[in-house]
Design an enzyme around this catalytic site. Structure first.
Site, PDB file in Angstrom:
ATOM      1  N   HIS A  72      75.177  29.959  87.021  1.00 50.44           N
ATOM      2  CA  HIS A  72      75.667  30.669  88.411  1.00 50.44           C
ATOM      3  C   HIS A  72      74.707  30.865  89.496  1.00 50.44           C
ATOM      4  CE1 HIS A  72      79.860  32.101  86.364  1.00 50.44           C
ATOM      5  NE2 HIS A  72      79.605  30.560  86.114  1.00 50.44           N
ATOM      6  N   GLU A  74      73.980  33.590  91.090  1.00 55.02           N
ATOM      7  CA  GLU A  74      73.261  34.773  91.084  1.00 55.02           C
ATOM      8  C   GLU A  74      72.232  34.785  90.070  1.00 55.02           C
ATOM      9  OE1 GLU A  74      77.920  35.719  91.363  1.00 55.02           O
ATOM     10  OE2 GLU A  74      76.720  34.220  90.694  1.00 55.02           O
TER      11      GLU A  74
END
Length: 160
Positions: A72, A74
């Protein structure tokens, strides 16, 4: 016409939107920017681990309804900090989609002090509960297209 300077929240969120365009998993084009003292310290997008095939090239690797081939955005931003010796503690994140539970845990563990996002993508109840428990500020940023229109007008003014 007077130029209206873009606010920081719009500026950083637009950066996240541009970065999302590098995502290699079309299930969700997600981009993130970590910011400290109004400076970008790292960025990330949804993509495969280094040296591994991308969803765009070989398809999704699905487990329990989720593509597990990608890291992901992040996490990629946090890993960019780790790789380059940059401390993420006390940074804010600007992310296109509300973080999943695992990303929320990682952001909290890294010491991120605020989450800014645009899109309520499957806001996980566990993530929301965790955010409330640690009292992490979260802000939904409403994008203002005025700034993009003004830039496009300026860029095309010389062509008229």
């Amino acid at each position: 016409m007077t130029h209206q300077r873009i606010p920081w929240s719009q500026y950083f969120m637009m950066q996240a939107l541009v970065i999302a365009q590098r995502s290699t998993c079309d299930r969700a084009l997600v981009g993130s920017v970590l910011v400290k003292e109004d400076r970008m310290i790292a960025s990330g997008y949804n993509g495969s681990a280094k040296g591994q095939p991308h969803c765009d090239d070989v398809g999704h690797q699905m487990v329990d309804g989720h593509c597990v081939r990608t890291i992901h955005s992040e996490i990629n931003a946090l890993l960019q900090c780790a790789t380059n010796g940059i401390v993420a503690k006390d940074a804010e994140i600007y992310v296109t989609h509300f973080p999943c539970y695992n990303c929320t845990k990682a952001l909290i563990q890294a010491g991120v002090r605020k989450i800014n996002y645009v899109y309520d993508y499957h806001a996980n109840p566990l993530a929301l509960e965790l955010i409330e428990h640690v009292k992490l500020p979260v802000e939904k940023v409403a994008l203002d297209p005025t700034y993009l229109r003004e830039l496009l007008q300026e860029l095309t003014r010389g062509e008229q």
